[in-house]
Design a protein around this motif. Structure first.
Motif, PDB file in Angstrom:
ATOM      1  N   PRO A   1      29.601 -10.762 -67.453  1.00 33.96           N
ATOM      2  CA  PRO A   1      29.366 -10.278 -68.817  1.00 33.96           C
ATOM      3  C   PRO A   1      28.344  -9.151 -68.818  1.00 33.96           C
ATOM      4  N   THR A   2      28.450  -8.265 -69.784  1.00 31.36           N
ATOM      5  CA  THR A   2      27.544  -7.123 -69.826  1.00 31.36           C
ATOM      6  C   THR A   2      27.304  -6.727 -71.275  1.00 31.36           C
ATOM      7  N   VAL A   3      26.841  -5.515 -71.483  1.00 31.10           N
ATOM      8  CA  VAL A   3      26.522  -5.031 -72.823  1.00 31.10           C
ATOM      9  C   VAL A   3      27.232  -3.706 -73.042  1.00 31.10           C
ATOM     10  N   VAL A   4      27.250  -3.269 -74.301  1.00 35.31           N
ATOM     11  CA  VAL A   4      27.814  -1.961 -74.633  1.00 35.31           C
ATOM     12  C   VAL A   4      26.794  -1.197 -75.463  1.00 35.31           C
ATOM     13  N   TYR A   5      26.926   0.142 -75.412  1.00 36.68           N
ATOM     14  CA  TYR A   5      26.029   1.031 -76.131  1.00 36.68           C
ATOM     15  C   TYR A   5      26.845   1.979 -77.005  1.00 36.68           C
ATOM     16  N   PRO A   6      26.204   2.596 -77.979  1.00 36.84           N
ATOM     17  CA  PRO A   6      26.905   3.626 -78.757  1.00 36.84           C
ATOM     18  C   PRO A   6      27.491   4.689 -77.836  1.00 36.84           C
ATOM     19  N   GLY A   7      28.750   5.046 -78.096  1.00 33.82           N
ATOM     20  CA  GLY A   7      29.410   6.075 -77.303  1.00 33.82           C
ATOM     21  C   GLY A   7      30.210   5.563 -76.132  1.00 33.82           C
ATOM     22  N   ASP A   8      30.099   4.268 -75.788  1.00 31.59           N
ATOM     23  CA  ASP A   8      30.869   3.741 -74.659  1.00 31.59           C
ATOM     24  C   ASP A   8      32.358   3.787 -74.970  1.00 31.59           C
ATOM     25  N   GLN A   9      33.130   4.147 -73.965  1.00 28.86           N
ATOM     26  CA  GLN A   9      34.578   4.271 -74.119  1.00 28.86           C
ATOM     27  C   GLN A   9      35.281   3.350 -73.129  1.00 28.86           C
ATOM     28  N   GLY A  10      36.427   2.823 -73.563  1.00 32.00           N
ATOM     29  CA  GLY A  10      37.231   1.991 -72.677  1.00 32.00           C
ATOM     30  C   GLY A  10      36.557   0.698 -72.272  1.00 32.00           C
ATOM     31  N   VAL A  11      35.755   0.115 -73.180  1.00 33.81           N
ATOM     32  CA  VAL A  11      35.037  -1.111 -72.834  1.00 33.81           C
ATOM     33  C   VAL A  11      35.957  -2.317 -73.002  1.00 33.81           C
ATOM     34  N   LYS A  12      35.704  -3.316 -72.188  1.00 31.86           N
ATOM     35  CA  LYS A  12      36.546  -4.511 -72.217  1.00 31.86           C
ATOM     36  C   LYS A  12      35.853  -5.609 -73.014  1.00 31.86           C
ATOM     37  N   LEU A  13      36.602  -6.210 -73.948  1.00 31.12           N
ATOM     38  CA  LEU A  13      36.135  -7.357 -74.720  1.00 31.12           C
ATOM     39  C   LEU A  13      36.956  -8.565 -74.297  1.00 31.12           C
ATOM     40  N   THR A  14      36.279  -9.645 -73.918  1.00 31.48           N
ATOM     41  CA  THR A  14      36.948 -10.868 -73.475  1.00 31.48           C
ATOM     42  C   THR A  14      36.614 -11.998 -74.442  1.00 31.48           C
ATOM     43  N   ILE A  15      37.665 -12.677 -74.936  1.00 30.79           N
ATOM     44  CA  ILE A  15      37.488 -13.802 -75.859  1.00 30.79           C
ATOM     45  C   ILE A  15      38.222 -15.003 -75.273  1.00 30.79           C
ATOM     46  N   VAL A  16      37.504 -16.105 -75.123  1.00 32.15           N
ATOM     47  CA  VAL A  16      38.092 -17.334 -74.594  1.00 32.15           C
ATOM     48  C   VAL A  16      38.336 -18.280 -75.772  1.00 32.15           C
TER      49      VAL A  16
ATOM     50  N   ASN B   1      24.663  -6.272 -84.648  1.00 30.11           N
ATOM     51  CA  ASN B   1      25.769  -7.225 -84.536  1.00 30.11           C
ATOM     52  C   ASN B   1      26.802  -6.936 -85.626  1.00 30.11           C
ATOM     53  N   TYR B   2      28.060  -6.898 -85.224  1.00 27.06           N
ATOM     54  CA  TYR B   2      29.156  -6.580 -86.138  1.00 27.06           C
ATOM     55  C   TYR B   2      30.130  -7.761 -86.175  1.00 27.06           C
ATOM     56  N   LEU B   3      30.424  -8.248 -87.402  1.00 24.12           N
ATOM     57  CA  LEU B   3      31.346  -9.367 -87.581  1.00 24.12           C
ATOM     58  C   LEU B   3      32.764  -8.825 -87.748  1.00 24.12           C
ATOM     59  N   ARG B   4      33.688  -9.331 -86.940  1.00 27.43           N
ATOM     60  CA  ARG B   4      35.081  -8.912 -87.018  1.00 27.43           C
ATOM     61  C   ARG B   4      35.993 -10.139 -87.021  1.00 27.43           C
ATOM     62  N   GLN B   5      37.259  -9.925 -87.470  1.00 26.33           N
ATOM     63  CA  GLN B   5      38.234 -11.002 -87.585  1.00 26.33           C
ATOM     64  C   GLN B   5      39.222 -10.947 -86.424  1.00 26.33           C
TER      65      GLN B   5
ATOM     66  N   ILE C   1      34.465 -13.432 -85.091  1.00 24.41           N
ATOM     67  CA  ILE C   1      33.728 -13.212 -83.843  1.00 24.41           C
ATOM     68  C   ILE C   1      32.646 -12.166 -84.096  1.00 24.41           C
ATOM     69  N   MET C   2      31.589 -12.239 -83.301  1.00 23.55           N
ATOM     70  CA  MET C   2      30.478 -11.300 -83.426  1.00 23.55           C
ATOM     71  C   MET C   2      30.521 -10.323 -82.254  1.00 23.55           C
ATOM     72  N   LEU C   3      30.481  -9.028 -82.582  1.00 24.33           N
ATOM     73  CA  LEU C   3      30.506  -7.986 -81.560  1.00 24.33           C
ATOM     74  C   LEU C   3      29.159  -7.259 -81.569  1.00 24.33           C
ATOM     75  N   PRO C   4      28.304  -7.507 -80.572  1.00 17.37           N
ATOM     76  CA  PRO C   4      26.985  -6.855 -80.543  1.00 17.37           C
ATOM     77  C   PRO C   4      27.041  -5.486 -79.855  1.00 17.37           C
ATOM     78  N   ILE C   5      26.328  -4.523 -80.404  1.00 14.06           N
ATOM     79  CA  ILE C   5      26.109  -3.224 -79.760  1.00 14.06           C
ATOM     80  C   ILE C   5      24.617  -3.126 -79.456  1.00 14.06           C
ATOM     81  N   SER C   6      24.290  -2.878 -78.199  1.00 16.69           N
ATOM     82  CA  SER C   6      22.891  -2.896 -77.761  1.00 16.69           C
ATOM     83  C   SER C   6      22.248  -1.520 -77.861  1.00 16.69           C
ATOM     84  N   GLN C   7      20.939  -1.544 -77.969  1.00 15.95           N
ATOM     85  CA  GLN C   7      20.152  -0.312 -77.899  1.00 15.95           C
ATOM     86  C   GLN C   7      20.100   0.141 -76.445  1.00 15.95           C
TER      87      GLN C   7
ATOM     88  N   PRO D   1      35.151   1.152 -88.286  1.00 19.35           N
ATOM     89  CA  PRO D   1      34.049   1.781 -87.556  1.00 19.35           C
ATOM     90  C   PRO D   1      32.933   0.766 -87.300  1.00 19.35           C
ATOM     91  N   PRO D   2      32.228   0.831 -86.184  1.00 24.08           N
ATOM     92  CA  PRO D   2      32.292   1.905 -85.178  1.00 24.08           C
ATOM     93  C   PRO D   2      33.262   1.622 -84.041  1.00 24.08           C
TER      94      PRO D   2
END
Length: 463
Positions: A49-64, A128-132, A150-156, A85-86
């Motif tokens: 597992p890792t983190v994402v930042y503003p501007g990251d492209q092609g990031v993988k989201l995994t949901i179990v 943190n961004y709440l999505r369906q 689900i909650m999608l966090p974007i890190s500083q 957005p975003p």
């Protein structure tokens, strides 16, 4: 009511019931009770597992997710909708992103892994961004859907840690001073992120009193191709220092560019505090080093700091292998710090033994001190010592004879070129040399030119 009327009424009722029956059969099934629960949602993978930042492209989201029952299901399709957005899908849509499922059929209690590929706007705010999460599936051939949050966090983006800014290198610090050319400035940087970064480059923007050797106002350092989480690398810059600079602290901007773990180009500006410490420079001055044979005298000299920085914890020692005796209790002396443009005096008693020949002798001076960074430094000087004979020498005439060294030969009036021999003895406890003598003749004698004085010298040392 007639038979015709009754028959018509029954037919209408039958048709109405048939229509109602057909309507119920063709309507979508009512939504089933929630069938899935989210066990885990991470950026990256469950094993990494890792983190994402503003501007990251092609990031993988995994949901179990897990099928909590009561039925098995098939034809599973996960969708994030609405996305908004975003976040954007791989094809750039803000509407929805369709993911993949590790399994198409789930029995009760079974687990599936959903994967999505998303892009994040560079203008996104960390948070943190709440999505369906909408899961479409079939039970007994009938399609259902379940919506989960689900909650999608974007890190500083992490702030790099500047561990050290030093002249020279971390393993070999070397202070710089005003007017120095080609000085090395080292900046040690630590990666605070929980992941590696790549292609880390530093650009240092220069202001007075610093410039590059080519006169540019910025210099660049390729710091590291890969920098692991928590690891440290050093940026090294070559600078010239203006000779009019003052000792003190200056502020420079260091721009870092790098690729994060999603290979997104990122930039960060850091403010560096660069201390210009200066250098100490020690010289020997006002030397007093004349000794008289057989007497105790003083050797003295000044140690002067003509540099731009203090010399710390200074000590000085003197030694000689020439036989001159140095007071051992004062041959090494310890002093306090020596500021720039100041001096201290070193004094020690010394004796030239009586058996030492007058002349010049060498002594060695070693000065040990620390610089601004605590480096232990030493400097050596050679000191010339003058050994001279006492002002009054003790020499005795043992014998004087005419004609022969051993016996007096008779001379007669009118004799010419009569040799005169004078034997002297050195009564000093040391060797003397360069002995010269002059003799005033009585009236009956004259030198070969008719004068009344004769002179002679003894070329060898006289012990």
């Amino acid at each position: 009511m007639g038979k015709q009327t009754l028959s018509t009424a029954l037919s209408a009722i039958f048709i109405t019931l048939l229509l109602i029956s057909n309507l119920v059969a063709s309507a979508p099934p009512a939504a089933a009770a929630p069938t899935f629960i989210v066990i885990r949602s991470v950026w990256g993978t469950t094993t990494n597992p890792t983190v994402v930042y503003p501007g990251d492209q092609g990031v993988k989201l995994t949901i179990v997710v897990q099928n909590a029952g009561p039925d098995s299901c098939s034809a599973i399709t996960p969708i994030l909708s609405p996305l908004g957005p975003p976040f954007r899908s791989e094809d750039g849509s803000y509407e929805q992103a369709v993911g993949t499922s590790s399994k198409t059929t789930l029995t009760v209690g079974d687990i599936a892994v959903f994967e999505f590929t998303l892009n994040i706007d560079s203008s996104a705010y960390p948070g943190n961004y709440l999505r369906q999460l909408v899961i479409y599936y079939r039970v007994s051939g009938i399609q259902y859907s379940t919506t989960l949050s689900i909650m999608l966090p974007i890190s500083q983006p992490p702030r790099f840690n500047v561990l050290q800014t030093i002249w020279g290198t971390p393993n070999s610090p070397a202070p710089a001073e005003p007017g120095e050319k080609g000085a090395t400035l080292s900046v040690s940087i630590q990666n605070p992120a929980s992941h590696p970064i790549y292609a880390l480059v530093g650009t240092l923007y220069l202001t007075y009193p610093f410039s590059s050797p080519t006169g540019d106002k910025r210099v660049t350092s390729n710091i590291a191709s890969t920098l692991a989480s928590g690891a440290t690398a050093t940026a090294m810059f070559t600078l010239d220092v203006d000779k009019s600079a003052s000792i003190g602290t200056y502020y420079l901007t260091l721009k870092l560019t790098y690729l994060d773990h999603w290979y997104t180009p990122l930039t960060q500006n850091l403010t560096l505090q660069v201390y210009l410490p200066g250098k100490s420079e020690l010289v020997i001055a006002n030397v007093s080093s004349t000794l008289t044979l057989g007497e105790e005298n003083t050797i003295a000299f000044n140690i002067k700091n003509v540099g731009s920085a203090p010399a710390y914890k200074l000590s000085a020692s003197i030694s000689t292998a020439s036989g001159i005796l140095i007071d051992p209790s004062k041959s090494t002396q310890h002093f306090q710090d020596l500021p720039p443009n100041s001096s201290i005096q070193f004094k020690v008693n010394a004796t030239a033994p009586p058996n030492l020949a007058p002349g010049f002798y060498q002594a060695q001076i070693e000065i040990v001190y620390s610089d601004t960074y605590g480096n232990l430094l030493s400097k050596r000087f050679s000191l010339s010592i003058v050994v001279k004979a006492p002002s009054f020498q003790r020499v005795e005439v043992v014998k004087a004879s005419l004609g022969s060294v051993s016996d007096m030969q008779p001379v007669h009036p009118g004799d010419k070129n009569v040799p005169l021999y004078v034997t002297i003895q050195n009564l000093n406890p040391y060797t003397i040399s360069g002995v010269k003598a002059s003799l005033t003749l009585p009236k009956a004698f004259s030198n070969v030119t008719g004068g009344s004085t004769v002179r002679a010298s003894y070329p060898s040392p006289l012990s």
